[in-house]
Design a protein around this motif. Structure first.
Motif, mmCIF file in Angstrom:
data_model
loop_
_atom_site.group_PDB
_atom_site.id
_atom_site.type_symbol
_atom_site.label_atom_id
_atom_site.label_comp_id
_atom_site.label_asym_id
_atom_site.label_seq_id
_atom_site.Cartn_x
_atom_site.Cartn_y
_atom_site.Cartn_z
ATOM 1 N N PRO A 128 0.841 -1.203 0.000
ATOM 2 C CA PRO A 128 0.000 0.000 0.000
ATOM 3 C C PRO A 128 0.873 1.249 0.000
ATOM 4 O O PRO A 128 1.757 1.392 0.858
ATOM 5 C CB PRO A 128 -0.789 -0.125 1.311
ATOM 6 N N PRO A 129 0.687 2.163 -0.931
ATOM 7 C CA PRO A 129 1.626 3.285 -1.051
ATOM 8 C C PRO A 129 1.622 4.212 0.162
ATOM 9 O O PRO A 129 2.650 4.816 0.472
ATOM 10 C CB PRO A 129 1.143 4.007 -2.311
ATOM 11 N N HIS A 130 0.477 4.302 0.861
ATOM 12 C CA HIS A 130 0.437 5.172 2.039
ATOM 13 C C HIS A 130 1.241 4.601 3.201
ATOM 14 O O HIS A 130 1.491 5.298 4.188
ATOM 15 C CB HIS A 130 -1.018 5.416 2.472
ATOM 16 N N ASP A 131 1.625 3.325 3.106
ATOM 17 C CA ASP A 131 2.450 2.709 4.152
ATOM 18 C C ASP A 131 3.944 2.887 3.904
ATOM 19 O O ASP A 131 4.753 2.479 4.749
ATOM 20 C CB ASP A 131 2.154 1.209 4.254
ATOM 21 N N HIS B 173 -1.482 10.635 7.101
ATOM 22 C CA HIS B 173 -0.601 10.131 6.037
ATOM 23 C C HIS B 173 0.344 11.214 5.535
ATOM 24 O O HIS B 173 1.473 10.930 5.136
ATOM 25 C CB HIS B 173 -1.435 9.600 4.878
ATOM 26 N N ASP B 174 -0.113 12.444 5.523
ATOM 27 C CA ASP B 174 0.740 13.548 5.073
ATOM 28 C C ASP B 174 1.672 14.047 6.171
ATOM 29 O O ASP B 174 2.493 14.940 5.929
ATOM 30 C CB ASP B 174 -0.125 14.706 4.570
ATOM 31 N N PRO C 7 -5.463 3.746 14.225
ATOM 32 C CA PRO C 7 -4.637 4.947 14.345
ATOM 33 C C PRO C 7 -3.853 5.191 13.048
ATOM 34 O O PRO C 7 -3.435 4.249 12.380
ATOM 35 C CB PRO C 7 -3.674 4.618 15.495
ATOM 36 N N THR C 8 -3.678 6.478 12.720
ATOM 37 C CA THR C 8 -2.749 6.886 11.658
ATOM 38 C C THR C 8 -1.833 7.950 12.255
ATOM 39 O O THR C 8 -2.058 9.153 12.083
ATOM 40 C CB THR C 8 -3.492 7.436 10.425
ATOM 41 N N PRO C 9 -0.806 7.546 12.975
ATOM 42 C CA PRO C 9 0.046 8.509 13.681
ATOM 43 C C PRO C 9 0.773 9.447 12.715
ATOM 44 O O PRO C 9 1.362 8.994 11.721
ATOM 45 C CB PRO C 9 1.035 7.625 14.444
ATOM 46 N N VAL C 10 0.753 10.749 13.029
ATOM 47 C CA VAL C 10 1.350 11.733 12.127
ATOM 48 C C VAL C 10 2.863 11.575 12.024
ATOM 49 O O VAL C 10 3.447 11.959 11.005
ATOM 50 C CB VAL C 10 1.020 13.177 12.573
ATOM 51 N N THR D 17 1.518 6.246 8.666
ATOM 52 C CA THR D 17 0.914 5.027 8.163
ATOM 53 C C THR D 17 0.010 4.429 9.229
ATOM 54 O O THR D 17 0.077 4.802 10.411
ATOM 55 C CB THR D 17 1.993 4.018 7.739
ATOM 56 N N HIS D 18 -0.843 3.499 8.827
ATOM 57 C CA HIS D 18 -1.734 2.842 9.772
ATOM 58 C C HIS D 18 -0.954 1.915 10.701
ATOM 59 O O HIS D 18 0.073 1.351 10.307
ATOM 60 C CB HIS D 18 -2.763 1.980 9.029
ATOM 61 N N VAL D 19 -1.471 1.736 11.905
ATOM 62 C CA VAL D 19 -0.904 0.753 12.823
ATOM 63 C C VAL D 19 -2.036 -0.096 13.387
ATOM 64 O O VAL D 19 -3.166 0.374 13.560
ATOM 65 C CB VAL D 19 -0.101 1.406 13.967
#
Length: 409
Positions: free
Chosen positions: A160-163, A311-312, A354-357, A361-363
């Motif tokens: 996944p590219p966001h990861d 993600h950003d 969660p998507t920590p800044v 990425t997702h955890v």
């Protein structure tokens, strides 16, 4: 009792040094989410089973009460359902992002936050030059599109590219699963992986020449396919929970709409809703209220903005998205529905993961949730955040246990 789930995608986070060691939820102290935490009951929820990646397709499906081991087919088939593509026998549907690459790295997963009309131009261009009797590119929303491989195998490993922000893209190309099965009438996993990798490289050559990218600082210059599968077999929520006679989903995201379609939920469209912080919060809130005032007894209201900010790596924006959700979604819905005596509403608030800044990425970690409805016996939780909810009256729930518990209210 009617039921409403308000889902702030990726809203949970880790402690951030820039916030004095607080999470964004702890730092913003959202007034109305905290009020409902005091008046209601809280807990934590595991949304990602062992062996699954912590994607929104996994977490949201689990939140709605489904056993991922029985129904999971990846993100692609769900988004196909949302955009109205009726999968045929032999189809493999796979999510197809338009991304930004530079200096051999994945810069972002969204091509510079493409508008849907911009993405449509690029996808149609790719389908014209790369599509054939086996390969079809189909427009979705913004940067989120669909790739159909006729006779493709789902037994492939995709990143996944966001990861993988700021990572080299070539080591992340598609590969076949180890010991992938050979399925009659389908390509092998290796043949499918090789085809997808050729499409990735070819897309870069084509998109680099497209007029859209000329002079653009953030170029939308590659496709990135991931999370493919076949048509899933899912029961509707009406079949699983007799309390749901008619349900609806409100979301700007194809994935969530697709889950909703297979779950038997009607799609409510709000003009101006996006998957970003500029979405029409007020429109979504009023749409949910109107649905609950009418014939709908279950509404799944999904807001994507916090996930995109995570993600950003945009901390300031993530703080704003939490505040927006609190003031512009939770407040008007609570203030309206709390007055209803003939048709009381049970409200649940939670993220999917969660998507920590600081990780971007997702955890796969438990998420905080709260439930409020008239007459509920409160626990002792005073704030809605990752730490406070560990002391909630529901304790730690797992997967379908949340929906089972919520629908029993």
């Amino acid at each position: 009792m009617k039921h409403l789930i308000i889902l702030g995608d990726g809203m949970a986070d880790h402690p951030v040094a820039r916030l004095g060691g607080k999470t964004p939820l702890q730092y913003t102290r959202p007034e109305f989410m905290n009020k409902l935490a005091r008046l209601g009951r809280s807990g934590r929820l595991l949304t990602v089973p062992n062996g699954f990646s912590p994607g929104s397709e996994v977490a949201n499906t689990a939140i709605l009460g489904y056993d991922l081991n029985k129904v999971y087919e990846g993100r692609g088939p769900l988004e196909a359902a949302s955009i109205g593509y009726d999968m045929e026998p032999g189809d493999m549907a796979i999510r197809c992002n338009i991304v930004t690459l530079d200096n051999g790295r994945i810069i972002n997963h969204h091509g510079g936050h493409l508008a849907t009309d911009e993405g449509d131009v690029l996808i149609k261009y790719l389908d014209k030059h790369l599509g054939d009797e086996r390969v079809h590119f189909i427009t979705g929303i913004q940067y989120r599109h669909l790739l159909i491989i006729k006779g493709g195998s789902k037994h492939i490993v995709c990143a996944p590219p966001h990861d993988h922000p700021d990572e080299q893209w070539k080591p992340l190309l598609v590969r076949a699963e180890e010991n992938a099965p050979v399925e009659a009438g389908r390509m092998t996993a290796q043949e499918t992986a090789s085809l997808l990798n050729r499409l990735i490289v070819s897309s870069q050559e084509l998109l680099s020449k497209h007029p859209f990218n000329q002079g653009r600082a953030t170029k939308a210059n590659s496709i990135w396919p991931w999370s493919g599968g076949y048509r899933p077999r899912m029961k509707t929520l009406q079949e699983m929970y007799p309390q749901v006679r008619r349900g609806a989903v409100i979301s700007a995201v194809d994935l969530i709409r697709g889950i909703g379609k297979y779950a038997g939920l009607d799609r409510i469209v709000v003009d101006g809703m996006t998957g970003l912080a500029n979405t029409d919060y007020e429109g979504k809130a009023q749409a949910a209220i109107k649905a609950l005032q009418g014939d709908y007894d279950f509404v799944f209201l999904h807001i994507e903005a916090s996930d995109e900010a995570g993600h950003d790596g945009d901390l300031d924006l993530k703080l704003k998205t939490i505040d927006y959700l609190d003031r512009r979604i939770v407040r008007p819905i609570y203030e309206e529905t709390s007055r209803w005596t003939d048709n009381p509403v049970s409200i649940a608030i939670l993220p999917d993961h969660p998507t920590p800044v600081e990780i971007r990425t997702h955890v796969a970690e438990p998420v905080p949730f709260l439930v409020w409805h008239p007459g509920i016996s409160p626990d002792h939780v005073q704030y809605y955040d990752e730490q406070s909810c560990t002391n909630g009256g529901y304790g730690l729930l797992r997967f379908h246990e949340f929906m089972d518990t919520f629908m029993a209210q």
